[in-house]
Design a protein around this motif. Structure first.
Motif, short mmCIF file in Angstrom:
data_model
loop_
_atom_site.label_atom_id
_atom_site.label_comp_id
_atom_site.label_asym_id
_atom_site.label_seq_id
_atom_site.Cartn_x
_atom_site.Cartn_y
_atom_site.Cartn_z
N VAL A 140 -7.98 -2.60 -2.54
CA VAL A 140 -7.95 -2.18 -3.93
C VAL A 140 -8.58 -0.80 -4.02
O VAL A 140 -9.70 -0.58 -3.53
N ASP A 148 -9.62 2.74 -6.34
CA ASP A 148 -10.12 3.08 -7.68
C ASP A 148 -9.86 4.57 -7.89
O ASP A 148 -10.70 5.42 -7.65
N ARG A 186 -3.77 2.31 -7.14
CA ARG A 186 -4.53 1.07 -7.29
C ARG A 186 -4.63 0.26 -6.01
O ARG A 186 -5.47 -0.62 -5.90
N ARG A 187 -3.70 0.54 -5.09
CA ARG A 187 -3.68 -0.24 -3.85
C ARG A 187 -3.39 0.64 -2.65
O ARG A 187 -2.59 1.59 -2.75
N ASP A 215 2.05 2.68 -7.79
CA ASP A 215 0.58 2.62 -7.83
C ASP A 215 -0.02 2.33 -6.45
O ASP A 215 -1.18 1.99 -6.33
N SER A 216 0.83 2.47 -5.41
CA SER A 216 0.37 2.13 -4.07
C SER A 216 0.65 3.24 -3.07
O SER A 216 1.58 4.03 -3.25
#
Ligand code: ADP
Ligand code: MG
Length: 138
Positions: free
Chosen positions: A67, A69, A74-75, A102-103
């Motif tokens: 995870v 930040d 996000r990943r 988001d990865s």
């Protein structure tokens, strides 16, 4: 870009600089012999993306997920294909499902199998001598 590092901390710092260029959705390949510093690079990159906790080599687990930040990321998905012998093993991972905006997907030993990855960046680390490494980011 091509740069020399003299210890693991410098390699992590280079990875952190590279992390600044990431927006999310990238696939990054890491090329280099055993002990070159691929996982060390990933550790620096993960730290820069706000991953807390230990980033370990996925040699046995194949795929680790962290995870992050970061405003957009996000990943972090970290793979090591060292033990792979053919493409069917890759298909079983359904990696396409992990490529999200988001990865960030990081793959060590992509060259273990014949599959032609479409990557956003390729990081090549050469073990020069002692603790010296030459890092190329393309
Ligand atoms: P790989 O994932 O490529 O097999 P690792 O990152 O697991 O390699 O291991 C690299 C090893 O080399 C670590 O023990 C690290 O501390 C050490 N090392 C020494 N100098 C450097 C350097 N300049 N850059 C990266 N790692 C280094
Ligand atoms: Mg490794």
């Amino acid at each position: 870009m091509k740069i020399e590092t003299h210890n693991a901390a410098e390699t992590k710092a280079i990875a952190a600089e590279f992390a600044v260029t990431l927006k999310g959705g990238e696939l990054v390949l890491l090329i280099g012999d055993l002990g070159a510093g691929k996982t060390t690079f990933v550790q620096g990159l993960c730290a820069a993306l706000g991953v807390t906790g230990r980033v370990k080599s996925p040699t046995f687990s194949v795929m680790n997920e962290y995870v992050a930040d970061h405003r957009a990321i996000r990943r972090v998905i970290h793979l090591d294909l060292y033990r792979f012998t053919d493409e069917s093993e890759l298909r079983a991972l359904a990696l396409e499902d992990e490529r999200r905006p988001d990865s960030v997907v990081l793959i060590e030993w992509p060259n273990a199998i014949a599959y032609d990855f479409v990557a956003d960046a390729v990081v090549t680390i050469e073990h020069a001598s002692g603790d010296e490494r030459t890092i190329r980011i393309e």
